[in-house]
Design an enzyme around this catalytic site. Structure first.
Site, PDB file in Angstrom:
ATOM      1  CG  LEU A   1     -38.631  31.697  75.889  1.00  0.00           C
ATOM      2  CD1 LEU A   1     -39.732  31.681  74.836  1.00  0.00           C
ATOM      3  CD2 LEU A   1     -38.909  30.640  76.954  1.00  0.00           C
TER       4      LEU A   1
ATOM      5  N   GLY B   1     -33.527  25.186  73.923  1.00  0.00           N
ATOM      6  CA  GLY B   1     -34.123  24.074  74.672  1.00  0.00           C
ATOM      7  C   GLY B   1     -35.633  24.269  74.772  1.00  0.00           C
ATOM      8  CG  HIS B   2     -37.227  27.543  77.056  1.00  0.00           C
ATOM      9  ND1 HIS B   2     -36.157  28.363  77.298  1.00  0.00           N
ATOM     10  CD2 HIS B   2     -37.684  27.165  78.276  1.00  0.00           C
ATOM     11  CE1 HIS B   2     -35.964  28.479  78.608  1.00  0.00           C
ATOM     12  NE2 HIS B   2     -36.875  27.759  79.223  1.00  0.00           N
TER      13      HIS B   2
ATOM     14  CD  GLN C   1     -33.938  12.956  79.671  1.00  0.00           C
ATOM     15  OE1 GLN C   1     -34.686  12.150  79.132  1.00  0.00           O
ATOM     16  NE2 GLN C   1     -32.659  13.037  79.389  1.00  0.00           N
TER      17      GLN C   1
ATOM     18  NE  ARG D   1     -31.008  29.654  88.409  1.00  0.00           N
ATOM     19  CZ  ARG D   1     -32.214  29.127  88.562  1.00  0.00           C
ATOM     20  NH1 ARG D   1     -32.611  28.167  87.746  1.00  0.00           N
ATOM     21  NH2 ARG D   1     -33.014  29.545  89.516  1.00  0.00           N
TER      22      ARG D   1
HETATM   23  P1  AMP Z   1     -37.939  27.035  82.653  1.00  0.00           P
HETATM   24  O1  AMP Z   1     -38.270  28.247  81.827  1.00  0.00           O
HETATM   25  O2  AMP Z   1     -36.519  26.974  83.068  1.00  0.00           O
HETATM   26  O3  AMP Z   1     -38.928  26.822  83.761  1.00  0.00           O
HETATM   27  O4  AMP Z   1     -38.117  25.795  81.669  1.00  0.00           O
HETATM   28  C1  AMP Z   1     -39.312  25.566  80.980  1.00  0.00           C
HETATM   29  C2  AMP Z   1     -39.251  24.191  80.373  1.00  0.00           C
HETATM   30  O5  AMP Z   1     -38.143  24.105  79.468  1.00  0.00           O
HETATM   31  C3  AMP Z   1     -39.043  23.097  81.424  1.00  0.00           C
HETATM   32  O6  AMP Z   1     -39.868  21.980  81.101  1.00  0.00           O
HETATM   33  C4  AMP Z   1     -37.575  22.776  81.267  1.00  0.00           C
HETATM   34  O7  AMP Z   1     -37.259  21.460  81.662  1.00  0.00           O
HETATM   35  C5  AMP Z   1     -37.387  22.957  79.776  1.00  0.00           C
HETATM   36  N1  AMP Z   1     -35.975  23.144  79.463  1.00  0.00           N
HETATM   37  C6  AMP Z   1     -35.120  23.996  80.081  1.00  0.00           C
HETATM   38  N2  AMP Z   1     -33.882  23.838  79.577  1.00  0.00           N
HETATM   39  C7  AMP Z   1     -33.957  22.869  78.632  1.00  0.00           C
HETATM   40  C8  AMP Z   1     -32.999  22.247  77.765  1.00  0.00           C
HETATM   41  N3  AMP Z   1     -31.718  22.577  77.773  1.00  0.00           N
HETATM   42  N4  AMP Z   1     -33.440  21.276  76.923  1.00  0.00           N
HETATM   43  C9  AMP Z   1     -34.751  20.908  76.910  1.00  0.00           C
HETATM   44  N5  AMP Z   1     -35.694  21.458  77.709  1.00  0.00           N
HETATM   45  C10 AMP Z   1     -35.307  22.421  78.553  1.00  0.00           C
END
Ligand code: AMP
Length: 292
Positions: A33, A36-37, A150, A189
């Site tokens: 995390l 953003g999360h 987004q 990443r």
């Molecule tokens: P992930 O863990 O990558 O599957 O992401 C989980 C959620 O966090 C998904 O809805 C992503 O779109 C969101 N997310 C990932 N990176 C960001 C970011 N930089 N800003 C806002 N939301 C994000």
């Protein structure tokens, strides 16, 4: 903060809260995390009595097994961050909780062309895998609102479609992309990039902005796109899967730019062997709500 690992415990807790009339916001994640999360959690907390977050690295959405194996895992710091922001419940299932009969026989979702374009073209099966896990999690959590970033623009469109296919009552809330001060979109990443790579990766968003600035000039879109690709390749990006201007709902390419068109610039590139995606919507965020 409650931490649960089994589907049955989660369902029992959800049933109790629903009986009390609590509104539930849900944020599915794959962990590692970052802010953003956390911004999705904050958004949910401002709109719901209870906020549930799941952490599950879903194997069925990885078309590249080494990408799955290398996916960063930082579970201890994730739990601390979720507790600090005031998450009510974290669901940490293992594979058997999500796929009790194994990952072999899974439903197929009718996503139309959405799953063949852009990410879909370069990551075959990816969005089917995303739908498989989100479908199961939605059935378990039954959230009033689902919060997505987004940052994963195409994924937002796919999940909108999934909600429509499920005739779900869950409302989709799309939250803005959080960025580093350099403009680089926050991503789990990014942890795998070197310091120099992280600085260079800021060029992705710069290129998107440069294209947007020039869209109203007479220069054809394909020339703008080619110039953007050249800048990135000359800077040492190893590969560009796509850099496209597309119509925001269908994600079909746009050949001629008109300001009233609802469009988005989408990009996927490789740097230091790591695949990074970003986008720049040239639209009002409400576009997403039209699917649900
Ligand atoms: P992930 O863990 O990558 O599957 O992401 C989980 C959620 O966090 C998904 O809805 C992503 O779109 C969101 N997310 C990932 N990176 C960001 C970011 N930089 N800003 C806002 N939301 C994000």
């Amino acid at each position: 903060m409650i931490l649960l690992k089994t589907a049955i415990e989660l369902q029992n807790w959800i049933t109790k809260q629903k009986l009390k009339g609590a509104k539930i916001g849900f944020i599915p994640t794959m962990g590692a995390l970052h802010n953003g999360h956390i911004s999705l959690i904050t958004n949910s907390k401002s709109q719901n009595l209870l906020t549930v977050c799941s952490i599950f690295v879903n194997p069925t959405q990885f078309n590249d097994s080494s990408d799955f194996e290398k996916y960063p895992q930082t579970i201890e710091s994730d739990i601390l961050a979720l507790e600090k922001v005031g998450t009510d419940l974290v669901f940490l299932p293992d594979l058997a909780q999500i796929y009790p009969s194994g990952t072999g026989q899974q439903p197929i979702y009718n996503l139309g062309n959405l799953e063949n374009l852009l990410e879909g073209k370069y990551r075959p099966g990816h969005f089917q895998g995303v739908c498989q896990v989100v479908d199961k999690l939605l059935d378990l959590v039954q959230p009033d609102k689902l919060f997505l970033g987004q940052k994963d623009f195409q994924q937002c469109m796919v999940i909108s479609k999934l909600l429509a296919l499920k005739q779900s009552q869950t409302e989709l809330v799309i939250c803005p992309t959080l960025r580093e001060p350099s403009g680089l979109a926050m991503s789990s990443r990014n942890m795998r990039l070197s310091e120099i790579g992280r600085q260079k990766a800021a060029m992705i968003f710069q290129v998107l902005n440069q294209i947007q600035t020039k869209l109203n000039t007479q220069q054809p879109i394909d020339q703008l796109i080619e110039a953007g690709k050249k800048v990135l390749l000359e800077a040492g990006f190893e590969r560009i899967d796509y850099l496209e201007l597309v119509e925001a709902q269908s994600l079909e390419p746009i050949a001629h730019w008109e300001p009233q068109k609802q469009a988005v610039l989408l990009i996927a590139v490789y740097l230091e062997g790591i695949r990074l995606i970003d986008n720049l919507p040239l639209i009002n965020d409400n576009i997403f709500l039209q699917f649900s």
